[in-house]
Design a protein around this motif. Sequence first.
Motif, PDB file in Angstrom:
ATOM      1  N   GLY A  76       0.818  -1.214   0.000  1.00  0.00           N
ATOM      2  CA  GLY A  76       0.000   0.000   0.000  1.00  0.00           C
ATOM      3  C   GLY A  76       0.845   1.254   0.000  1.00  0.00           C
ATOM      4  O   GLY A  76       2.064   1.219  -0.119  1.00  0.00           O
ATOM      5  N   HIS A  77       0.163   2.391   0.132  1.00  0.00           N
ATOM      6  CA  HIS A  77       0.831   3.693   0.160  1.00  0.00           C
ATOM      7  C   HIS A  77       1.723   3.822   1.375  1.00  0.00           C
ATOM      8  O   HIS A  77       1.468   3.212   2.396  1.00  0.00           O
ATOM      9  CB  HIS A  77      -0.231   4.778   0.303  1.00  0.00           C
ATOM     10  N   VAL A 119      -2.125  -1.260   6.873  1.00  0.00           N
ATOM     11  CA  VAL A 119      -0.905  -0.835   6.181  1.00  0.00           C
ATOM     12  C   VAL A 119       0.037  -0.143   7.171  1.00  0.00           C
ATOM     13  O   VAL A 119       1.251  -0.413   7.194  1.00  0.00           O
ATOM     14  CB  VAL A 119      -1.259   0.110   4.995  1.00  0.00           C
ATOM     15  N   ILE A 120      -0.534   0.746   7.989  1.00  0.00           N
ATOM     16  CA  ILE A 120       0.286   1.450   8.986  1.00  0.00           C
ATOM     17  C   ILE A 120       0.942   0.439   9.927  1.00  0.00           C
ATOM     18  O   ILE A 120       2.137   0.535  10.216  1.00  0.00           O
ATOM     19  CB  ILE A 120      -0.580   2.453   9.792  1.00  0.00           C
ATOM     20  N   ASP A 150      -9.638   4.082   9.071  1.00  0.00           N
ATOM     21  CA  ASP A 150      -9.964   3.066   8.079  1.00  0.00           C
ATOM     22  C   ASP A 150      -9.151   1.792   8.294  1.00  0.00           C
ATOM     23  O   ASP A 150      -7.933   1.831   8.468  1.00  0.00           O
ATOM     24  CB  ASP A 150      -9.682   3.633   6.688  1.00  0.00           C
ATOM     25  N   ASP A 186      -1.239  10.394   7.960  1.00  0.00           N
ATOM     26  CA  ASP A 186      -2.702  10.552   7.954  1.00  0.00           C
ATOM     27  C   ASP A 186      -3.203  11.406   9.113  1.00  0.00           C
ATOM     28  O   ASP A 186      -2.677  11.328  10.215  1.00  0.00           O
ATOM     29  CB  ASP A 186      -3.366   9.178   8.072  1.00  0.00           C
ATOM     30  N   ILE A 211      -6.673   8.100  11.541  1.00  0.00           N
ATOM     31  CA  ILE A 211      -6.249   6.701  11.498  1.00  0.00           C
ATOM     32  C   ILE A 211      -7.455   5.878  11.924  1.00  0.00           C
ATOM     33  O   ILE A 211      -7.598   5.493  13.080  1.00  0.00           O
ATOM     34  CB  ILE A 211      -5.012   6.456  12.396  1.00  0.00           C
ATOM     35  N   ARG A 222       2.608   5.365   4.629  1.00  0.00           N
ATOM     36  CA  ARG A 222       1.784   6.038   5.636  1.00  0.00           C
ATOM     37  C   ARG A 222       2.610   6.687   6.719  1.00  0.00           C
ATOM     38  O   ARG A 222       2.077   7.272   7.641  1.00  0.00           O
ATOM     39  CB  ARG A 222       0.836   5.020   6.294  1.00  0.00           C
ATOM     40  N   ASN A 268      -6.216   1.156   6.005  1.00  0.00           N
ATOM     41  CA  ASN A 268      -5.116   2.053   6.380  1.00  0.00           C
ATOM     42  C   ASN A 268      -4.382   1.563   7.616  1.00  0.00           C
ATOM     43  O   ASN A 268      -3.158   1.590   7.672  1.00  0.00           O
ATOM     44  CB  ASN A 268      -5.687   3.424   6.777  1.00  0.00           C
ATOM     45  N   ILE A 269      -5.171   1.166   8.602  1.00  0.00           N
ATOM     46  CA  ILE A 269      -4.587   0.743   9.879  1.00  0.00           C
ATOM     47  C   ILE A 269      -3.709  -0.489   9.663  1.00  0.00           C
ATOM     48  O   ILE A 269      -2.632  -0.607  10.226  1.00  0.00           O
ATOM     49  CB  ILE A 269      -5.699   0.479  10.922  1.00  0.00           C
TER      50      ILE A 269
END
Lengths: 117, 143
Positions: free
Chosen positions: A3-4, A33-34, A27, A22, A25, A6, A30-31
């Motif tokens: 993913g992107h 990926v983070i 989604d 972000d 925090i 972060r 997202n979480i």
Amino acid sequence: MSGHRRLDIEEVGDVTIARFIDKKILDEGNIQVIGNQLFGLVEDDGRQKIVLDFSNVEYLSSAALGKLITMDKKVKAAKGKLRLCSVRPDIYEVFAITKLNKLFNMFDNQEEALEGF
Amino acid sequence: MANIEEFEEIIPSDTAAGREVQERIIESLERRDFAMRDVFGVRLALEEALVNAIKHGNRMDPDKTVRVNWQVCETKVRIVIEDQGEGFDVNDVPDPTEDENLEKPGGRGIMLMRSFMNLIEYNDSGNCLTLEKVRESADDSDD
């Protein structure tokens, strides 16, 4: 899937500063990926002293807290140290309510987090 | 509750749909100039409640939906979130702030909702949650 990116990563001496990009925090994707990017700092890069900078973060869910707890465990298992800094008051309240301010070492800003680390 | 607006949406078991309805509710509060702090608390509570309903309640089952009803007036917002899962007993959720649970995941979402909202109430079967937030400045505006 990585993913992107972060996290913004910066090295100060032997300390790694990871700043969340972000504002929210929340989604789950997202979480995830983070979390993977955070864990990679310890497991893949072998970094021992890590400061997590929250200056951009305006919202944080309990799922994100779960990743931070796992991160803390991984850092401890690797005999490293983790510090948190620049957590805004609203977000600090989230840590205080859940008593995670007892688990994490939290500092007002980056300078204080780096001091004596 | 004078001048009440009421809305209802049935959403699929998908967190993206949950976030859309969350935005709609937040917009209702912002239109009524709720304080930033109130909006922060409601957003946080909604995030936790909707994710719980979609993930733990409906277990992401595409055949199940979540009903979200909300009423906003000048002094408060009341949100009802009902999933089609089996429900749970809120008393079975361990206290995440006990020392032995501090490093475990789970239980923090409900704790955050309790702390940021004025009312959080589950029905007996545990699949329907009512949240209420009284506007921070509401007490001052009466006199």
